[in-house]
Design a protein around this motif. Sequence first.
Motif, PDB file in Angstrom:
ATOM      1  N   ILE A 223       0.866  -1.177   0.105  1.00 26.51           N
ATOM      2  CA  ILE A 223       0.065   0.039   0.042  1.00 26.51           C
ATOM      3  C   ILE A 223       0.643   1.100   0.161  1.00 26.51           C
ATOM      4  N   ALA A 224       0.708   2.221  -1.119  1.00 23.95           N
ATOM      5  CA  ALA A 224       1.832   3.462  -1.277  1.00 23.95           C
ATOM      6  C   ALA A 224       0.904   4.412  -0.397  1.00 23.95           C
ATOM      7  N   ILE A 225       1.505   5.190   0.209  1.00 27.87           N
ATOM      8  CA  ILE A 225       0.920   6.191   1.085  1.00 27.87           C
ATOM      9  C   ILE A 225       1.590   7.731   0.691  1.00 27.87           C
ATOM     10  N   GLY A 226       0.766   8.679   0.487  1.00 24.50           N
ATOM     11  CA  GLY A 226       1.310   9.817  -0.048  1.00 24.50           C
ATOM     12  C   GLY A 226       0.807  10.755   1.423  1.00 24.50           C
ATOM     13  N   LEU A 227       1.845  11.321   1.828  1.00 21.49           N
ATOM     14  CA  LEU A 227       1.307  12.091   3.177  1.00 21.49           C
ATOM     15  C   LEU A 227       0.895  13.524   2.892  1.00 21.49           C
ATOM     16  N   ASP A 228       0.312  14.195   3.878  1.00 22.11           N
ATOM     17  CA  ASP A 228      -0.349  15.493   3.719  1.00 22.11           C
ATOM     18  C   ASP A 228       0.946  16.329   3.622  1.00 22.11           C
ATOM     19  N   ALA A 229       1.116  17.525   2.989  1.00 22.44           N
ATOM     20  CA  ALA A 229       2.305  18.362   2.953  1.00 22.44           C
ATOM     21  C   ALA A 229       2.694  18.925   4.577  1.00 22.44           C
ATOM     22  N   SER A 230       1.807  18.884   5.271  1.00 27.16           N
ATOM     23  CA  SER A 230       2.058  19.569   6.743  1.00 27.16           C
ATOM     24  C   SER A 230       2.919  18.595   7.629  1.00 27.16           C
ATOM     25  N   VAL A 231       2.734  17.201   7.165  1.00 26.30           N
ATOM     26  CA  VAL A 231       3.378  16.379   8.135  1.00 26.30           C
ATOM     27  C   VAL A 231       4.993  16.495   8.095  1.00 26.30           C
ATOM     28  N   SER A 232       5.540  16.651   9.364  1.00 27.43           N
ATOM     29  CA  SER A 232       6.858  17.197   9.397  1.00 27.43           C
ATOM     30  C   SER A 232       7.724  15.511   9.766  1.00 27.43           C
ATOM     31  N   SER A 233       7.112  14.932  10.616  1.00 32.95           N
ATOM     32  CA  SER A 233       7.825  13.889  11.041  1.00 32.95           C
ATOM     33  C   SER A 233       7.114  12.506  10.256  1.00 32.95           C
ATOM     34  N   PRO A 234       7.269  12.033   9.432  1.00 28.11           N
ATOM     35  CA  PRO A 234       6.794  10.827   8.659  1.00 28.11           C
ATOM     36  C   PRO A 234       6.847   9.499   9.650  1.00 28.11           C
ATOM     37  N   GLU A 235       7.978   9.424  10.437  1.00 27.12           N
ATOM     38  CA  GLU A 235       8.280   8.470  11.053  1.00 27.12           C
ATOM     39  C   GLU A 235       6.949   8.051  12.143  1.00 27.12           C
ATOM     40  N   ARG A 236       6.409   9.211  12.594  1.00 24.80           N
ATOM     41  CA  ARG A 236       5.411   9.002  13.583  1.00 24.80           C
ATOM     42  C   ARG A 236       4.151   8.322  12.755  1.00 24.80           C
ATOM     43  N   VAL A 237       4.015   8.753  11.624  1.00 23.95           N
ATOM     44  CA  VAL A 237       2.833   8.148  10.932  1.00 23.95           C
ATOM     45  C   VAL A 237       3.072   6.707  10.574  1.00 23.95           C
ATOM     46  N   TRP A 238       4.456   6.452  10.228  1.00 33.07           N
ATOM     47  CA  TRP A 238       4.775   5.103   9.827  1.00 33.07           C
ATOM     48  C   TRP A 238       4.531   4.265  11.109  1.00 33.07           C
ATOM     49  N   GLY A 239       4.952   4.857  12.396  1.00 29.17           N
ATOM     50  CA  GLY A 239       4.900   3.999  13.519  1.00 29.17           C
ATOM     51  C   GLY A 239       3.285   3.772  13.881  1.00 29.17           C
ATOM     52  N   ALA A 240       2.304   4.428  13.248  1.00 26.57           N
ATOM     53  CA  ALA A 240       1.117   4.186  13.641  1.00 26.57           C
ATOM     54  C   ALA A 240       0.325   2.854  12.947  1.00 26.57           C
ATOM     55  N   TYR A 241       1.109   2.532  11.920  1.00 23.99           N
ATOM     56  CA  TYR A 241       0.600   1.356  11.303  1.00 23.99           C
ATOM     57  C   TYR A 241       1.476   0.161  11.355  1.00 23.99           C
ATOM     58  N   ALA A 242       2.710   0.166  11.765  1.00 22.80           N
ATOM     59  CA  ALA A 242       3.549  -0.714  11.697  1.00 22.80           C
ATOM     60  C   ALA A 242       3.319  -1.958  12.844  1.00 22.80           C
ATOM     61  N   THR A 243       3.230  -3.042  12.570  1.00 23.58           N
ATOM     62  CA  THR A 243       3.038  -4.209  13.600  1.00 23.58           C
ATOM     63  C   THR A 243       3.962  -5.209  13.573  1.00 23.58           C
TER      64      THR A 243
END
Lengths: 407, 237
Positions: A223-243
């Motif tokens: 699943i490819a993900i495009g982030l909102d331009a306002s996101v400064s720390s992508p790692e935090r977003v990734w962390g929410a989906y990683a298991t």
Amino acid sequence: MSHLRILMALVVRNLIRNKRRTLLASLAVGVGLAALIFTDGFMLSMEETMIGAATATFLGDGQIHAAGFRDTLDAEMYMTEADALLARLDADPDVAASAPRTQAFAMVSSTAHASAALLFGIDPTREPGLSKVDEAIVDGAYLGVEPRRILVGRIMAEDLQVEIGDRVVVTLSEVGTDELAQAMFRVGGIFEIGVREMDRSVAFVPIDRARELLAIDAGAHEIAIGLDASVSSPERVWGAYATDRLEVLGWPDLMPQLAAALGMTDVSLFFVAMVLLGIVVLGIVNTLFMSLHERMFEFGVLRAVGTRPTRMAVMVLMEAGVLSLVSMVVGGMLAVIVCALVNRNGIDYGGIEYAGVTFQEPLRAILEFRQFVIYPLWVLACCLIAGLYPAVYAARMSPSTAMKVYT
Amino acid sequence: MTQQGEDVVRAEQLTKVYRAGEVEVAAVTSLDLTIARGEFMAIAGPSGSGKTTLLNLISGLDQPTSGSAYLAGVAIEDMNGRQLADFRRDHVGFIFQSYNLIPVLTVRENVEYVMILQRVPAAERRRRVAEVLSDVGLAGMEARRPPQLSGGQQQRVAVARAMVSEPDIILADEPTANLDSTTGAELIDMMRDLNRTRGMTFIFSTHDEMIMSRAERLVLLKDGRLDKDIRRDDSTE
Ligand SMILES: Nc1ncnc2c1ncn2[C@@H]1O[C@H](COP(=O)(O)OP(=O)(O)OP(=O)(O)O)[C@@H](O)[C@H]1O
Ligand SMILES: [Mg+2]
């Protein structure tokens, strides 16, 4: 303090008295500073363009896979919970777009030839929000509702000697059983992304048809993900989906060769900076010595009437400092002017491929506030360091020797 | 009027040897000399006889190769660069042949420079600058820059600067060399006046017979040695 004030008056008035030399020196230093700022802005734009091209073309800012999939590209390692993930991603304010994909090695054969391909099943409606496959179509049309359409790259189309509407047969192995599955497609569109590897060996079919062929129900490999331009720390977003079963990677991990290439731009910026600052240092040392030799007798008089050696050094450093301040203004203005001129048309790297990325738009220098703080400070530091040698020289000079010049 | 004071300068076996590569030049050799407070003394001698070197040694602009120079009782060879600077600031006034003044500073700033080093308050500086400028006949010229003054006026400003902080001694190396003879004589006469009225000690070097004749004591140098030391009693009035 009063003494420092009169020394400062001396420095400033002497710089004014030698207008031409002061101007030439600050122009030289200013050009160095402007070149630094411009190089930084240009590299920044190159980085942004490359990252943008890499992520916007197909990659996305990040991707979710079943843990381990990327190491083996084994089609059996698919995610069964793709729909649930997409629903979560749709609800996430940090995520601008997401698209599911299947991925499998396949053989694409025309009546004339056969090509090995990496066959992607893509969601024709979600994919355009994330990648530029739809925009890259140079012949025919992007995928629609018709399930038996295939998009092939320009080079693959040449290899297969196919045109729009021609039939091709896709052969792949079913997941689980390893039995060969074959299906007929018509070439619906030919794309040109500009990255050789993709144009030669990638093909796209609608994801539902790919799932049927692979027999993976509603599964997906990525699943490819495009982030909102306002996101400064992508790692935090990734962390929410990683298991433990799902691996989420950002583009630097997905395209390590690009990350490495960008690391190199930092190194080259460093070398450019060293060279330019070296020139700044030489220019300042030279100017200070010219000014010192010209006013040798004056220095002797100042020493004779009781100015301490350290104060003479301070005065030379003040001269270096004031010169660098003037240079900062000159250099800052030059940088703005040069960047404005260059950015009117940009520098065209169109079509050039580097580190797996193709430049599409002309490059522009990106100016940031930071550049106008950090680099002038570097220049100031370099000027002061450059001033140390003439300063020590002035302090060590014996007044009687200094006054031998005219007598 | 020779003031009966303590010795302000005492040189003992003062020697300065310059090394230019292989060659050694003895600029001043084993020179003994004492100068009392309040003297008005000229140093004369042919070019290269060591006048400048001697003045530099007794004013702490240069260090001797051997021997000692005491100025106001302090041994010059014992001081480091910073101590010498402070010492010159507080005890010595300088007048050079030319380019005495800092061209980008005004007359006032040139004259008050030493007082700024001494941290004299601004009001006091202002008062003393006005006073010495009027002493040298340049009242009201505070705001001018040196290039806007004649050579003679520039030398007068130099005299004003040298005397403004009332040093123990004022040293002048050929102060009249770049002036015409009338202006030069006027400058020396002015210094002589200040010597009498303020009791200031002046030592100047010169080539000029007419200037020498105005001194109350004349030291003649020859090849770095003291050749003659002449005191003229008739100058006592
Ligand atoms: N820095 C130096 N290096 C080498 N020799 C020097 C140096 N300064 C002076 N001399 C030599 O020392 C001797 C005395 O020089 P000094 O300048 O004291 O003479 P002077 O009497 O002042 O001469 P003038 O009347 O020309 O000013 C000269 O022979 C000169 O060449
Ligand atoms: Mg001389």
